[in-house]
Scaffold this motif. Structure first.
Motif, PDB file in Angstrom:
ATOM      1  N   LEU A  54       0.826  -1.209   0.000  1.00 38.16           N
ATOM      2  CA  LEU A  54       0.000   0.000   0.000  1.00 38.16           C
ATOM      3  C   LEU A  54       0.858   1.257   0.000  1.00 38.16           C
ATOM      4  N   ILE A  55       1.913   1.256   0.805  1.00 42.66           N
ATOM      5  CA  ILE A  55       2.787   2.430   0.882  1.00 42.66           C
ATOM      6  C   ILE A  55       3.487   2.672  -0.451  1.00 42.66           C
ATOM      7  N   GLU A  56       3.994   1.620  -1.052  1.00 41.95           N
ATOM      8  CA  GLU A  56       4.672   1.775  -2.357  1.00 41.95           C
ATOM      9  C   GLU A  56       3.704   2.279  -3.422  1.00 41.95           C
ATOM     10  N   LYS A  57       2.471   1.792  -3.387  1.00 44.43           N
ATOM     11  CA  LYS A  57       1.455   2.267  -4.332  1.00 44.43           C
ATOM     12  C   LYS A  57       1.158   3.748  -4.103  1.00 44.43           C
ATOM     13  N   LEU A  58       1.075   4.159  -2.829  1.00 41.94           N
ATOM     14  CA  LEU A  58       0.793   5.550  -2.506  1.00 41.94           C
ATOM     15  C   LEU A  58       1.935   6.464  -2.948  1.00 41.94           C
ATOM     16  N   VAL A  59       3.166   6.017  -2.792  1.00 48.06           N
ATOM     17  CA  VAL A  59       4.322   6.823  -3.215  1.00 48.06           C
ATOM     18  C   VAL A  59       4.282   7.078  -4.718  1.00 48.06           C
ATOM     19  N   ARG A  60       3.921   6.048  -5.484  1.00 44.88           N
ATOM     20  CA  ARG A  60       3.811   6.235  -6.950  1.00 44.88           C
ATOM     21  C   ARG A  60       2.692   7.218  -7.282  1.00 44.88           C
ATOM     22  N   PHE A  61       1.590   7.129  -6.537  1.00 47.89           N
ATOM     23  CA  PHE A  61       0.468   8.023  -6.798  1.00 47.89           C
ATOM     24  C   PHE A  61       0.822   9.487  -6.489  1.00 47.89           C
ATOM     25  N   LEU A  62       1.629   9.699  -5.455  1.00 50.70           N
ATOM     26  CA  LEU A  62       1.986  11.046  -5.030  1.00 50.70           C
ATOM     27  C   LEU A  62       3.156  11.640  -5.817  1.00 50.70           C
ATOM     28  N   HIS A  63       3.766  10.855  -6.667  1.00 46.45           N
ATOM     29  CA  HIS A  63       4.994  11.313  -7.343  1.00 46.45           C
ATOM     30  C   HIS A  63       4.838  12.666  -8.047  1.00 46.45           C
ATOM     31  N   PRO A  64       3.787  12.895  -8.834  1.00 50.23           N
ATOM     32  CA  PRO A  64       3.664  14.219  -9.485  1.00 50.23           C
ATOM     33  C   PRO A  64       3.593  15.378  -8.487  1.00 50.23           C
ATOM     34  N   GLN A  65       2.844  15.174  -7.397  1.00 52.96           N
ATOM     35  CA  GLN A  65       2.688  16.250  -6.413  1.00 52.96           C
ATOM     36  C   GLN A  65       3.990  16.535  -5.682  1.00 52.96           C
ATOM     37  N   VAL A  66       4.695  15.501  -5.245  1.00 53.63           N
ATOM     38  CA  VAL A  66       5.939  15.722  -4.505  1.00 53.63           C
ATOM     39  C   VAL A  66       7.015  16.317  -5.412  1.00 53.63           C
ATOM     40  N   LYS A  67       6.993  15.957  -6.695  1.00 55.25           N
ATOM     41  CA  LYS A  67       7.954  16.537  -7.640  1.00 55.25           C
ATOM     42  C   LYS A  67       7.666  18.017  -7.846  1.00 55.25           C
ATOM     43  N   LYS A  68       6.389  18.358  -7.898  1.00 57.19           N
ATOM     44  CA  LYS A  68       6.001  19.760  -8.071  1.00 57.19           C
ATOM     45  C   LYS A  68       6.405  20.606  -6.876  1.00 57.19           C
ATOM     46  N   GLY A 118      -9.274  -0.327   1.193  1.00 61.05           N
ATOM     47  CA  GLY A 118      -9.636   0.997   0.697  1.00 61.05           C
ATOM     48  C   GLY A 118      -9.595   2.055   1.783  1.00 61.05           C
ATOM     49  N   ARG A 119     -10.126   1.724   2.961  1.00 57.63           N
ATOM     50  CA  ARG A 119     -10.143   2.721   4.040  1.00 57.63           C
ATOM     51  C   ARG A 119      -8.748   2.941   4.613  1.00 57.63           C
ATOM     52  N   LEU A 120      -7.959   1.884   4.684  1.00 58.43           N
ATOM     53  CA  LEU A 120      -6.594   2.048   5.165  1.00 58.43           C
ATOM     54  C   LEU A 120      -5.780   2.897   4.192  1.00 58.43           C
ATOM     55  N   GLU A 121      -6.032   2.713   2.915  1.00 55.76           N
ATOM     56  CA  GLU A 121      -5.361   3.550   1.917  1.00 55.76           C
ATOM     57  C   GLU A 121      -5.804   5.010   2.056  1.00 55.76           C
ATOM     58  N   GLN A 122      -7.073   5.228   2.413  1.00 57.17           N
ATOM     59  CA  GLN A 122      -7.572   6.590   2.636  1.00 57.17           C
ATOM     60  C   GLN A 122      -6.862   7.246   3.820  1.00 57.17           C
ATOM     61  N   VAL A 123      -6.597   6.476   4.875  1.00 58.67           N
ATOM     62  CA  VAL A 123      -5.874   7.011   6.028  1.00 58.67           C
ATOM     63  C   VAL A 123      -4.477   7.460   5.623  1.00 58.67           C
ATOM     64  N   LEU A 124      -3.748   6.593   4.919  1.00 62.34           N
ATOM     65  CA  LEU A 124      -2.379   6.930   4.509  1.00 62.34           C
ATOM     66  C   LEU A 124      -2.365   8.122   3.564  1.00 62.34           C
ATOM     67  N   LEU A 125      -3.344   8.188   2.675  1.00 60.96           N
ATOM     68  CA  LEU A 125      -3.398   9.311   1.737  1.00 60.96           C
ATOM     69  C   LEU A 125      -3.666  10.615   2.473  1.00 60.96           C
ATOM     70  N   ASN A 126      -4.602  10.615   3.413  1.00 65.42           N
ATOM     71  CA  ASN A 126      -4.893  11.841   4.166  1.00 65.42           C
ATOM     72  C   ASN A 126      -3.671  12.309   4.948  1.00 65.42           C
ATOM     73  N   LEU A 127      -2.961  11.379   5.587  1.00 61.56           N
ATOM     74  CA  LEU A 127      -1.765  11.750   6.349  1.00 61.56           C
ATOM     75  C   LEU A 127      -0.684  12.303   5.426  1.00 61.56           C
ATOM     76  N   ALA A 128      -0.531  11.689   4.251  1.00 58.69           N
ATOM     77  CA  ALA A 128       0.479  12.162   3.304  1.00 58.69           C
ATOM     78  C   ALA A 128       0.131  13.544   2.757  1.00 58.69           C
ATOM     79  N   LEU A 129      -1.151  13.763   2.440  1.00 62.79           N
ATOM     80  CA  LEU A 129      -1.560  15.071   1.913  1.00 62.79           C
ATOM     81  C   LEU A 129      -1.394  16.160   2.969  1.00 62.79           C
ATOM     82  N   ASN A 130      -1.684  15.847   4.227  1.00 58.27           N
ATOM     83  CA  ASN A 130      -1.464  16.822   5.299  1.00 58.27           C
ATOM     84  C   ASN A 130       0.019  17.143   5.439  1.00 58.27           C
ATOM     85  N   ALA A 131       0.850  16.119   5.299  1.00 59.29           N
ATOM     86  CA  ALA A 131       2.292  16.339   5.383  1.00 59.29           C
ATOM     87  C   ALA A 131       2.780  17.227   4.242  1.00 59.29           C
TER      88      ALA A 131
END
Length: 459
Positions: free
Chosen positions: A319-333, A355-368
């Motif tokens: 899940l974490i590796e999938k989230l990192v790939r998803f966030l790549h454009p935003q973190v690069k920007k 799905g809900r666990l992925e939502q938790v990780l995504l919310n924490l990453a977006l806040n960061a």
């Protein structure tokens, strides 16, 4: 004074000098008695020698008187016996005194060692002070909580160990002034960039004569307990807010749907009659606000939802590796560096709602990411602690201000203009649905959120 050594006189405990004085006095008296006996013995012996010489010069008619006098002086054998008995008695008495002294010294040492071991084994800090508030002894935990080395502490006041411990000076002064104990005064300190909550109390220190000789301060680290209390308070609030959210979502959704429909019809009608610019702008504003309210209601629905979790076996590392790939454009920007720390060996899967666990990780990453608009480091760390899986998401932003830290998990609380304030509240709810917990640590150099999920029975 060494780190773990107690001062027995502080507590009115004899230090052995009285026993030594008694032993020395008894030995002196025994030696005096022995000396007197020996002096008498030798004096009688000398007198007998004189009588013997006199006898050789006396006539036969005086021999009866001489024999009577000689019989009176036949004390040598008796004095010899007395001398022997005196020596034996003195030796026995001295041996008993020495034995008693050694036993009392050993008992005192054993009591000191036991008291020292007890103090050293306590999870809380124990600090004694004199009547001026200067520390006279500290156990190892007390030194650790005050941040003192083994050679520091005695003769200092707690505030001299650090200004953050000024409360300890205050409660010592209050106890000495009012002569009543103080319990459960909390204060915070900063250790390794994180805040810790210490709970202190103070009582008067008295000796065996019931005389006040100072104070005893006890300090405990209650950071985990305070966090647990905060979780319980959040759960109590959420129980009421969940019911309120469900009711509001139901009551507002229907009128809002009707409003949206009529707004759409009004827009179609106006467009057929070539509306002016101002009218079109007003319609756009109405449409935008209706959409915003709809999003808020969706948050209400998600928060108030009591649907069962769709549990399946989830590999959190994937899940974490999938989230990192998803966030790549935003973190690069944003010029943000992403670090992922995974254990060398797989920790296995947990039974969770992917799905809900992925939502938790995504919310924490977006806040960061929102906390690092000018770049920084976003870090994901996965580890196992006993029977729990720990997920850490940290940033290098400016941290969360002290005045709002207690509100970060509250529904609809946000400091962002584009936020709904439901992200962390939903994270907390989802984690609690998984029988886990979520907490954070923050400092001016960044914030770290930690999610603990149970792994009992998981592969």
């Amino acid at each position: 004074m060494p780190q773990n050594q107690l001062n027995p006189t502080m507590f009115g405990v004899p230090d052995g000098r009285g026993v030594r004085r008694f032993a020395a006095g008894l030995a002196f008296l025994s030696l005096v008695a022995l000396s007197v006996t020996a002096w008498i013995f030798f004096d009688v012996a000398r007198e007998q020698e004189i009588v013997a010489r006199i006898i050789t010069h006396l006539p036969q008619s005086d021999m009866a008187v001489v024999e009577e006098l000689s019989g009176d002086l036949q004390l040598r054998s008796k004095l010899s016996l007395l001398l022997v008995l005196n020596i034996v008695g003195t030796a026995i008495a001295f041996a008993l005194v020495v034995r008693g002294y050694v036993t009392s010294e050993q008992s005192l040492r054993d009591a000191q060692v036991l008291a020292t071991d007890i103090r050293a084994s306590l999870d809380g800090g124990i600090i004694t002070t004199d009547q001026e508030g200067r520390m006279t002894s500290l156990n190892p935990r007390g030194r650790e909580l005050l941040g003192l080395s083994e050679d520091d502490g005695e003769g200092m006041t707690p505030s001299q160990a650090g200004s953050e411990h000024a409360l300890l000076d205050a409660i010592c002064h209050e106890v000495n002034q009012h002569q009543t104990p103080i319990r459960d005064r909390d204060y915070t300190i900063l250790r390794n960039g994180y805040e810790h909550t210490l709970r202190a109390g103070c009582t008067r220190l008295k000796n065996q004569r019931n005389e006040a000789v100072g104070t005893v301060i006890h300090v405990r680290d209650v950071t985990e307990r305070v966090l647990m209390e905060q979780r319980l308070r959040r759960m109590e609030r959420y129980m009421g807010l969940g019911s309120l959210a469900a009711g509001l979502q139901h009551e507002i959704k229907n009128p809002l749907s009707a409003l949206s429909l009529h707004l759409q019809l009004l827009g179609e009608h106006v467009s057929q009659n070539s509306p002016d610019v101002e009218t079109q702008e007003l319609l756009d504003v109405l449409h935008t606000e209706v959409t915003r309210i709809t999003h808020v209601l969706d948050s209400f629905r998600n928060y108030a939802s009591v649907n069962e979790l769709g549990r399946s076996w989830v590999d959190v590392a994937t899940l974490i590796e999938k989230l990192v790939r998803f966030l790549h454009p935003q973190v690069k920007k944003q010029n943000v560096i992403v670090k992922v720390e995974l254990p060398p060996q797989s920790l296995g899967s947990i039974e969770a709602d992917s799905g809900r666990l992925e939502q938790v990780l995504l919310n924490l990453a977006l806040n960061a990411l929102a906390a690092m608009p000018d770049g920084g480091t976003l870090q994901f760390r996965l580890s196992r602690i006993q029977d729990s899986l720990r997920i850490d998401v940290s940033d290098t932003g400016n941290g969360i201000p002290m005045e709002i830290q207690s509100q970060v998990f509250d529904p609809y609380f946000t400091t962002r203009n584009d936020g709904t304030g439901m992200g962390l509240a939903l994270c907390d709810k989802i984690v609690r649905q998984h029988a886990g917990s979520i907490d954070f640590r923050t400092s001016p150099s960044g914030t770290e959120f930690s999610v603990m999920l149970p792994m009992e029975g998981n592969g």
